[in-house]
Write a protein that holds these residues in place. Structure first.
Motif, PDB file in Angstrom:
ATOM      1  N   LEU A  57     -22.036 -11.749 -35.795  1.00  0.00           N
ATOM      2  CA  LEU A  57     -21.835 -13.098 -35.257  1.00  0.00           C
ATOM      3  C   LEU A  57     -21.937 -14.128 -36.368  1.00  0.00           C
ATOM      4  O   LEU A  57     -21.105 -15.048 -36.468  1.00  0.00           O
ATOM      5  CB  LEU A  57     -22.855 -13.384 -34.159  1.00  0.00           C
ATOM      6  CG  LEU A  57     -22.811 -14.788 -33.554  1.00  0.00           C
ATOM      7  CD1 LEU A  57     -21.469 -15.057 -32.884  1.00  0.00           C
ATOM      8  CD2 LEU A  57     -23.955 -14.980 -32.553  1.00  0.00           C
ATOM      9  N   ARG A  58     -22.938 -13.991 -37.229  1.00  0.00           N
ATOM     10  CA  ARG A  58     -23.095 -14.944 -38.328  1.00  0.00           C
ATOM     11  C   ARG A  58     -21.921 -14.865 -39.302  1.00  0.00           C
ATOM     12  O   ARG A  58     -21.454 -15.888 -39.816  1.00  0.00           O
ATOM     13  CB  ARG A  58     -24.417 -14.684 -39.052  1.00  0.00           C
ATOM     14  CG  ARG A  58     -25.641 -15.015 -38.208  1.00  0.00           C
ATOM     15  CD  ARG A  58     -26.909 -15.046 -39.051  1.00  0.00           C
ATOM     16  NE  ARG A  58     -27.275 -13.719 -39.532  1.00  0.00           N
ATOM     17  CZ  ARG A  58     -28.010 -12.861 -38.833  1.00  0.00           C
ATOM     18  NH1 ARG A  58     -28.462 -13.183 -37.632  1.00  0.00           N
ATOM     19  NH2 ARG A  58     -28.314 -11.679 -39.349  1.00  0.00           N
ATOM     20  N   ARG A  85     -18.820 -13.929 -38.562  1.00  0.00           N
ATOM     21  CA  ARG A  85     -17.647 -14.533 -37.924  1.00  0.00           C
ATOM     22  C   ARG A  85     -17.723 -16.046 -37.972  1.00  0.00           C
ATOM     23  O   ARG A  85     -16.739 -16.728 -38.266  1.00  0.00           O
ATOM     24  CB  ARG A  85     -17.509 -14.063 -36.479  1.00  0.00           C
ATOM     25  CG  ARG A  85     -16.263 -14.617 -35.782  1.00  0.00           C
ATOM     26  CD  ARG A  85     -16.145 -14.151 -34.348  1.00  0.00           C
ATOM     27  NE  ARG A  85     -17.201 -14.701 -33.517  1.00  0.00           N
ATOM     28  CZ  ARG A  85     -17.363 -14.384 -32.226  1.00  0.00           C
ATOM     29  NH1 ARG A  85     -16.561 -13.505 -31.650  1.00  0.00           N
ATOM     30  NH2 ARG A  85     -18.346 -14.929 -31.525  1.00  0.00           N
ATOM     31  N   ASN A  86     -18.901 -16.602 -37.681  1.00  0.00           N
ATOM     32  CA  ASN A  86     -19.054 -18.056 -37.701  1.00  0.00           C
ATOM     33  C   ASN A  86     -18.827 -18.618 -39.104  1.00  0.00           C
ATOM     34  O   ASN A  86     -18.249 -19.696 -39.271  1.00  0.00           O
ATOM     35  CB  ASN A  86     -20.434 -18.450 -37.184  1.00  0.00           C
ATOM     36  CG  ASN A  86     -20.572 -18.221 -35.692  1.00  0.00           C
ATOM     37  OD1 ASN A  86     -19.594 -17.886 -35.021  1.00  0.00           O
ATOM     38  ND2 ASN A  86     -21.778 -18.386 -35.175  1.00  0.00           N
ATOM     39  N   LEU A  91     -18.412 -25.451 -35.156  1.00  0.00           N
ATOM     40  CA  LEU A  91     -18.193 -24.728 -36.405  1.00  0.00           C
ATOM     41  C   LEU A  91     -17.097 -25.377 -37.239  1.00  0.00           C
ATOM     42  O   LEU A  91     -17.104 -25.269 -38.472  1.00  0.00           O
ATOM     43  CB  LEU A  91     -17.813 -23.280 -36.119  1.00  0.00           C
ATOM     44  CG  LEU A  91     -18.812 -22.443 -35.309  1.00  0.00           C
ATOM     45  CD1 LEU A  91     -18.275 -21.041 -35.106  1.00  0.00           C
ATOM     46  CD2 LEU A  91     -20.168 -22.419 -35.995  1.00  0.00           C
ATOM     47  N   VAL A 127     -15.115 -18.754 -39.629  1.00  0.00           N
ATOM     48  CA  VAL A 127     -14.520 -19.892 -38.915  1.00  0.00           C
ATOM     49  C   VAL A 127     -14.746 -21.187 -39.691  1.00  0.00           C
ATOM     50  O   VAL A 127     -13.835 -22.005 -39.844  1.00  0.00           O
ATOM     51  CB  VAL A 127     -15.098 -20.006 -37.490  1.00  0.00           C
ATOM     52  CG1 VAL A 127     -14.643 -21.298 -36.828  1.00  0.00           C
ATOM     53  CG2 VAL A 127     -14.667 -18.807 -36.657  1.00  0.00           C
ATOM     54  N   ARG A 128     -15.953 -21.369 -40.204  1.00  0.00           N
ATOM     55  CA  ARG A 128     -16.241 -22.582 -40.992  1.00  0.00           C
ATOM     56  C   ARG A 128     -15.333 -22.665 -42.224  1.00  0.00           C
ATOM     57  O   ARG A 128     -14.834 -23.742 -42.574  1.00  0.00           O
ATOM     58  CB  ARG A 128     -17.706 -22.592 -41.418  1.00  0.00           C
ATOM     59  CG  ARG A 128     -18.703 -22.810 -40.280  1.00  0.00           C
ATOM     60  CD  ARG A 128     -20.099 -23.061 -40.821  1.00  0.00           C
ATOM     61  NE  ARG A 128     -21.069 -23.223 -39.759  1.00  0.00           N
ATOM     62  CZ  ARG A 128     -21.844 -22.246 -39.298  1.00  0.00           C
ATOM     63  NH1 ARG A 128     -21.751 -21.024 -39.831  1.00  0.00           N
ATOM     64  NH2 ARG A 128     -22.701 -22.467 -38.332  1.00  0.00           N
ATOM     65  N   GLN A 188     -16.551 -23.895 -31.248  1.00  0.00           N
ATOM     66  CA  GLN A 188     -17.988 -24.057 -31.055  1.00  0.00           C
ATOM     67  C   GLN A 188     -18.645 -22.701 -30.839  1.00  0.00           C
ATOM     68  O   GLN A 188     -18.016 -21.755 -30.368  1.00  0.00           O
ATOM     69  CB  GLN A 188     -18.270 -24.977 -29.861  1.00  0.00           C
ATOM     70  CG  GLN A 188     -17.660 -26.360 -30.021  1.00  0.00           C
ATOM     71  CD  GLN A 188     -18.043 -27.317 -28.901  1.00  0.00           C
ATOM     72  OE1 GLN A 188     -18.998 -27.081 -28.168  1.00  0.00           O
ATOM     73  NE2 GLN A 188     -17.296 -28.400 -28.780  1.00  0.00           N
ATOM     74  N   SER A 189     -19.915 -22.647 -31.170  1.00  0.00           N
ATOM     75  CA  SER A 189     -20.696 -21.439 -30.947  1.00  0.00           C
ATOM     76  C   SER A 189     -22.168 -21.816 -30.852  1.00  0.00           C
ATOM     77  O   SER A 189     -22.683 -22.540 -31.718  1.00  0.00           O
ATOM     78  CB  SER A 189     -20.490 -20.431 -32.088  1.00  0.00           C
ATOM     79  OG  SER A 189     -21.232 -19.249 -31.851  1.00  0.00           O
ATOM     80  N   GLU A 240     -18.607 -17.142 -28.541  1.00  0.00           N
ATOM     81  CA  GLU A 240     -19.980 -16.841 -28.156  1.00  0.00           C
ATOM     82  C   GLU A 240     -20.272 -15.347 -28.242  1.00  0.00           C
ATOM     83  O   GLU A 240     -19.350 -14.526 -28.355  1.00  0.00           O
ATOM     84  CB  GLU A 240     -20.248 -17.348 -26.736  1.00  0.00           C
ATOM     85  CG  GLU A 240     -19.851 -18.801 -26.502  1.00  0.00           C
ATOM     86  CD  GLU A 240     -20.672 -19.795 -27.318  1.00  0.00           C
ATOM     87  OE1 GLU A 240     -21.724 -19.391 -27.888  1.00  0.00           O
ATOM     88  OE2 GLU A 240     -20.266 -20.961 -27.412  1.00  0.00           O
TER      89      GLU A 240
END
Length: 387
Positions: free
Chosen positions: A359-360, A362-363, A81, A366-367, A75-76, A210
């Protein structure tokens, strides 16, 4: 004279003692502590380790006490995610087990006592090992109560044909016998504690990626949950309220009061130059210190034990082949440790503080990792199936 002395009565040393005793090896385990440590330590037991525990005859007892984790989520910013299912991994144990280390140790000690009554000697500190060519003298720490003095004035605790050092990452014997180690990968600092489980996540493991850094959460037996948060620096004096506030600030999760005392720890990654030095061998954290993020450390040590037990049995039965047999153990287990270091480095990198475009990115990664076919590979990695 014993066949094998194991120095260190933690989970790796005791498991090795069980595996050797089952093979008829005359083994004794020496442990400095007189009482088991109750501090918050390792909790995760991966599928390959469950197979090892089954060999040792304790898998069912561990499962009866533990929680089975069959899935995890990332989660983030309050959004999920991705999710990862361990049930898709084939085998008898398609899950990760969580059980506090002191309980796991208790199960292993009970089993070792049944296999080798009196085989564990507590309150014995070992200061030095002297390889005599055909055996090893185990020397007590200065002032050790159990020591006996030989004609040369040296205090001898025991003698054995082989000695296995399993005294942990902070043990001094590896360096004392002249085995060097070198740093690998990155470092980090963390706070962790156990809380009453608020029931929001069921039996799922949750990673919060986070901006301020990673927070991890794992279910435990008895309606509890382990929370771990990355910190910018080591915080040995942090209170439970400090950790509670940090978790809420990053994740928005408001945890209930806890009587647990937070544990502050630093992570470093090191690998010994060799795990075999004459008749002295290394196993577990004494050989390879791995970041606990991802829960590989104890499991990697157990896999050392399951590889070392038959190697030692063969070395004892066929002395002329001992050097080749033990060299194979050293080669295979250090290769596995290097792989674990790389995975741990990836885990730590993913959990570092980031913001904005990073951050975007990395997310988005992860997705992608949570979707087929990469999710199957990720499940294998996080359950240590590559070992």
């Amino acid at each position: 004279m014993r066949d094998v002395i194991v120095v260190g009565g933690g989970p790796v040393g005791i498991l090795l003692g069980c595996l050797l005793a089952e093979r008829g090896v005359d083994v004794e385990v020496l442990e400095r502590r007189t009482e088991p440590s109750m501090h918050a330590k390792a909790i995760g037991i991966h599928p390959p380790s469950m197979r090892v525990l089954r060999q040792a005859g304790v898998a069912e007892e561990v499962l009866s006490r533990a929680v089975r984790i069959e899935s995890g989520s990332v989660q983030s910013g309050g959004r999920t995610l991705g999710r990862l299912s361990f049930a898709q991994v084939t085998g008898r144990f398609p899950f990760v087990v969580t059980l506090p280390q002191h309980e796991t140790e208790a199960v292993l000690r009970e089993r070792f006592a049944a296999l080798k009554p009196g085989g564990l000697r507590s309150g014995v500190g070992v200061g030095m090992l002297q390889d005599r060519g055909d055996h090893v003298d185990v020397l007590a720490e200065p002032g050790g109560a159990e020591a006996e003095t030989d004609d040369g004035g040296q205090e001898i605790v025991a003698q054995a044909r082989y000695v296995v050092v399993a005294d942990g990452a902070r043990g001094a014997l590896r360096d004392a016998v002249g085995i060097e180690s070198r740093a690998l990968g990155g470092a980090g600092t963390y706070l962790m504690a156990d809380y009453p489980d608020i029931g929001e996540h069921g039996d799922e493991a949750v990673l919060f990626f986070e901006e301020g850094g990673v927070v991890e959460s794992f279910p435990l037996p008895g309606g509890r949950r382990r929370w771990v948060a990355a910190t910018p620096t080591l915080r040995p004096h942090a209170s439970i309220d400090d950790l509670t506030a940090l978790i809420e600030q990053r994740t928005g999760v408001r945890l209930p009061p806890s009587e647990s005392v937070p544990s502050s720890f630093s992570v470093r990654q090191r690998l010994a130059s060799t795990m075999v030095h004459g008749r002295v061998l290394l196993a577990g954290d004494a050989a390879h210190e791995i970041s606990p993020i991802g829960g590989q450390g104890m499991n990697l040590g157990w896999l050392d034990a399951v590889a070392l037990a038959p190697a030692l049995k063969h070395a004892l039965a066929q002395p002329i082949e001992a050097a080749v047999t033990l060299a194979g153990y050293d080669r295979r287990r250090r290769r596995s440790a290097r792989m674990a270091v790389r995975q741990a480095g990836f885990n730590m990198a993913m959990g570092r503080p980031v913001s904005g475009l990073r951050l975007r990115a990395r997310n988005a990664l992860v997705r992608a990792l949570a979707l087929p076919p990469l999710n199957a590979l990720l499940s294998r990695a996080f359950t240590m199936r590559w070992l």
